[in-house]
Design an enzyme around this catalytic site. Structure first.
Site, PDB file in Angstrom:
ATOM      1  N   ASP A 303     -51.331 -89.088  80.552  1.00 16.72           N
ATOM      2  CA  ASP A 303     -51.765 -88.775  79.174  1.00 16.72           C
ATOM      3  C   ASP A 303     -52.507 -90.052  78.769  1.00 16.72           C
ATOM      4  O   ASP A 303     -52.615 -91.052  79.338  1.00 16.72           O
ATOM      5  CB  ASP A 303     -50.723 -88.383  78.303  1.00 16.72           C
ATOM      6  CG  ASP A 303     -51.386 -87.686  77.116  1.00 16.72           C
ATOM      7  OD1 ASP A 303     -52.571 -87.589  77.010  1.00 16.72           O
ATOM      8  OD2 ASP A 303     -50.158 -87.072  76.387  1.00 16.72           O
TER       9      ASP A 303
HETATM   10  C1  NOJ Z   1     -53.468 -86.856  74.238  1.00 15.81           C
HETATM   11  C2  NOJ Z   1     -52.782 -85.675  74.255  1.00 15.81           C
HETATM   12  O1  NOJ Z   1     -51.317 -86.032  74.181  1.00 15.81           O
HETATM   13  C3  NOJ Z   1     -53.004 -84.660  75.333  1.00 15.81           C
HETATM   14  O2  NOJ Z   1     -52.369 -83.616  74.962  1.00 15.81           O
HETATM   15  C4  NOJ Z   1     -54.513 -84.540  75.592  1.00 15.81           C
HETATM   16  O3  NOJ Z   1     -54.640 -83.623  76.673  1.00 15.81           O
HETATM   17  C5  NOJ Z   1     -55.110 -85.884  75.813  1.00 15.81           C
HETATM   18  N1  NOJ Z   1     -54.944 -86.612  74.651  1.00 15.81           N
HETATM   19  C6  NOJ Z   1     -56.663 -85.798  75.918  1.00 15.81           C
HETATM   20  O4  NOJ Z   1     -57.288 -85.329  74.976  1.00 15.81           O
END
Ligand code: NOJ
Length: 787
Positions: A303
């Protein structure tokens, strides 16, 4: 599994609906089938491509391949700056996120495949969460349909649109179980139940990816956030998680396992820790469970800055250690931070980090790219023309409207002047007061993630009601603003007087309250799940005014929002209360369809609604205590200042029809743990209108070697019925439905009695009981040792 789920809703057998058990697919530990995605990812073709490309790569190119960077935002949309473009040219980026649009993605892909040394195509990932340009209901609302075919259909359309705009890969579905309404990201998942969550996970994976990953409309899916992100303490986003191994296996992991079994091509690690190890560094989770036990073949993405954050978690003193730990644990592709690329090359060269670990991760990414057909056609047929043709088509909008109305949940519907408040009857309406800032808000229905969605595409509540009632005088007053949520002493109430005035003079009042799009979602947890701002004050004034008018006016309250709200006063005082969530571009039209009776509501709550915030986390499938709560009885598991019961239970939702469940019978009273039993029930539409109910089956192991939930969903089916029509529903329950993890973490069926309930919500009272005899049946050995 999806095939079977689709069957549930399409097979019409006169008066008898046979519902096969889903549990075998959802819970069994072994792999019974290979999905088309697995076949594509592990095909000889994909492997050969990955092998041959890997053999040509320098170490720098390999580490670049493990790196994903975000796009920037230019004047007209997402873009990549000159520095990013240079990284692509030098082979130092394998992927870009949040870059979309036929033109710009083609341009960047051209740099990769024409100007970089090895011409390895980029993979473009984006958060296509509930639609790309045609925005569908937020995932929590989608779960309220209890309709996996609808979820698959929306995902397929999102895939068609996203791929037409150059996207290869979505960071969806989010399959995190969420039991805490304060947690903002509850909006992004299917709610609190692992069974419903698993069904929705499978449907979405299949919808996004389709049957053939090489098809130009196949969108690689991501099951996220692996795992237990939804168990954040105090409902605060990114917070630590503390849970038992049992909860992990029985509650949080099943939807991930279901997604893996459905062939999901990518998984995203979660921000939280489990058992003292952040998941980005958990070789137990990412390798022992995911790869060794589940035999997962796709890739794992970090993430956003999750690798870098290992330093904040306090398990890495420096960025090199963070990179080492994450890559070794099994995070293949690093999102947004670039520690792999920036720290590991000297380590590998000095022999302090094993090259095969790097190669394995690179190979996985190359295989996925090959499976998507990117080496054969890096543009996957993307063109400005296709983008124009395939996005926000009338057919897509029509689907968005059909699905949105299925998601609407009728929470209460009281009798006013001898008739139910809803549906509103056109013939009785000459004027309607529409009150509430959210009614005229076209951004809210898009929800916290909106892909390429645009406000101007959205039919707001007010616009939807106006479309449906061209001959009715519709007067609008915003009442109070919502933006007072955090500003103490700044609650602005001067709009209430005008709203009261409208309420007194119209034939009926539509009061629209709740949360805007940015009040749920990532980084949007709330300490209170009551109505934000001065909305309760507005509601009280409007209801008072409408009641004191002559004749009294019905007040229908519609809630928007991305989480369960504690709205006890509204439940007690509104003529009718409707949860409309955040429904996407067709929000207003879909809502008008339901309010005016053109469509009978059938949505059910995928989450429990609390009475007050202090009850949270509150969920139906809790364990019992030694002192189960008894109202107003001290020394039972109770509150002294509030009820312990929910405002609305999981699975609750009314229709304009009424349904009666009767005659529950079992094919046998006793069985061995490896046998199955058929549960049959008659359901009748006892009302005067046609409607669809979601029949739900719950199960309890009455006494086991470890504590078990008071009841658990084990099956559901949507049953359309004409007035007076009766159907018999039959479920087959087998070992997989009865099984759980015992003290040694084996998956077992234990002898003893089981209670089964069938009805229209988790509060169903119609029940039966059967006994399992004989020895404990072991379905699966314990998972890898928890660490
Ligand atoms: C952080 C988020 O937790 C995740 O769900 C998302 O896909 C990513 N950012 C990319 O935007």
């Amino acid at each position: 599994m999806t095939r079977y789920v689709l069957l549930l809703v399409t097979v019409v057998v006169p008066s008898v609906l046979v519902i096969p058990s889903a549990a075998r697919d959802l819970h069994s530990q072994g792999r019974v089938a290979t999905s088309p995605t697995d076949t594509a990812i592990t095909s000889r073709r994909a492997t050969r491509i990955a092998d041959s490309v890997l053999a040509l790569m320098t170490l720098e190119e390999k580490l670049g391949q493990l790196t994903q960077a975000p796009a920037g935002w230019g004047q007209t949309g997402p873009t990549v700056d000159a520095a990013g473009e240079q990284l692509v040219r030098e082979g130092k980026l394998g992927s870009i996120l949040s870059l979309w649009g036929a033109d710009v993605t083609r341009r960047m892909q051209r740099v990769a495949v024409e100007e970089s040394r090895l011409r390895i195509p980029l993979i473009f990932g984006y958060d296509v969460i509930h639609g790309m340009r045609t925005i569908f209901p937020v995932p929590l609302a989608m779960a309220a349909t209890f309709d996996s075919a609808a979820a698959a259909r929306a995902a397929r359309i999102a895939a068609v649109e996203a791929t037409a705009m150059g996207v290869h890969w979505t960071f969806a579905p989010m399959v995190d179980i969420a039991r805490d309404a304060r947690w903002g990201r509850i909006v992004e998942g299917a709610g609190e139940d692992p069974y419903l969550g698993s069904v929705m996970a499978i449907a979405q994976v299949r919808g996004y990816q389709g049957d053939n990953l090489r098809s130009p409309t196949a969108l690689l899916a991501t099951a996220k956030h692996f795992a237990a992100y939804g168990a954040a303490e105090a409902g605060r986003d990114y917070n630590v998680v503390s849970l038992s191994e049992h909860d992990l296996w029985n509650v949080y992991l099943p939807p991930f396992h279901a997604a893996v079994r459905a062939g999901v091509g990518s998984l995203m690690a979660s921000f939280n820790e489990i058992n003292g190890t952040p998941t980005h560094a958990s070789d137990w989770l990412l390798t022992s469970v995911l790869r060794d036990q589940w035999r997962y073949r796709g890739m794992v993405v970090a993430d956003w800055s999750g690798v870098w954050e290992l330093m904040n978690h306090g398990i890495a003193a420096d960025s090199l250690t963070a990179a080492r730990r994450a890559l070794r644990a099994g995070v293949d592709l690093e999102m947004s931070s670039a520690l792999y690329r920036n720290t590991l090359s000297a380590e590998v060269r000095a022999g302090r980090f094993p090259l095969p670990v790097v190669d394995t991760a690179v190979h996985r990414i190359l295989r996925v790219k090959a499976a998507l057909g990117l080496f054969a056609d890096p543009y996957r047929g993307v063109s400005i023309d296709r983008e124009r043709r395939e996005v926000l088509t009338p057919q897509h909008r029509a689907a968005a409207r059909e699905i949105a109305r299925e998601a609407i949940v009728l929470l209460t519907n009281n009798t006013v002047a001898g008739a139910p408040a809803l549906p509103l009857l056109r013939r009785n309406l000459r004027s309607l007061a529409v009150i509430g800032a959210l009614a005229n808000d076209s951004a809210a229905p898009l929800g916290p993630w909106s892909g390429a969605g645009r406000k101007e595409d959205v039919v707001s509540v007010l616009a939807g009601v106006r479309n449906a009632l061209p001959n009715v005088q519709i007067n609008y007053a915003p009442g109070v603003p919502l933006d007072t949520v955090r500003v103490e002493g700044a609650v602005r109430t001067e709009g209430i007087a005008a709203a009261e005035q409208l309420a007194r003079t119209a034939d009926a009042v539509l009061l629209v309250l709740g949360e805007s799009a940015d009040m749920s979602g990532e980084g949007a947890s709330r300490s209170s799940v009551e109505l934000p701002g001065a909305q309760l004050q507005l509601a009280q004034a409007v209801v008072r005014a409408a009641r004191s008018a002559t004749p009294a006016k019905p007040v229908v309250v519609v809630l928007l929002g991305g989480r369960p709200l504690a709205v006890q006063w509204l439940a007690d005082s509104a003529s009718a209360l409707v949860m409309s969530w955040l429904l996407g571009v067709e929000h207003g039209n879909a809502l008008a369809d339901v309010l005016l009776g053109d469509h009978a509501p059938s949505g059910k709550l995928p989450v429990t609604f609390p009475r007050v915030t202090g009850q949270v986390p509150i969920y139906y499938n809790h364990k019992n205590t030694g002192r189960p709560p008894v109202d107003r009885q001290k020394y039972t598991s109770n509150y002294i200042d509030a009820s312990w019961t929910p405002l609305f239970p999981f699975g609750h939702g009314l229709s304009y029809a009424t349904f009666n469940y009767a005659n529950l019978r079992l094919s046998r009273d006793s069985l061995r743990g490896s046998d199955s039993v058929i549960v049959a029930v008659d359901v009748t539409n006892s009302g005067a209108r046609a409607g669809t109910d979601v029949a739900q089956l719950y199960l309890r192991d009455d006494a086991a070697s470890v504590t078990r939930p008071v009841r658990e969903l084990r099956g559901f089916v949507r049953v359309p019925l004409q007035p007076g029509e009766m159907r018999t529903l039959r479920w087959r329950l087998g070992a997989d439905d009865l099984a759980f993890h015992d003290r040694d973490m084996r998956r077992v069926v234990e002898p003893g009695t089981f209670t089964v309930w069938v009805g229209g919500s988790s509060a169903a009272t119609l029940q039966g009981r059967f006994t399992v005899t004989g020895d404990v049946v072991v379905l699966a050995a314990p998972p890898p040792r928890f660490r």
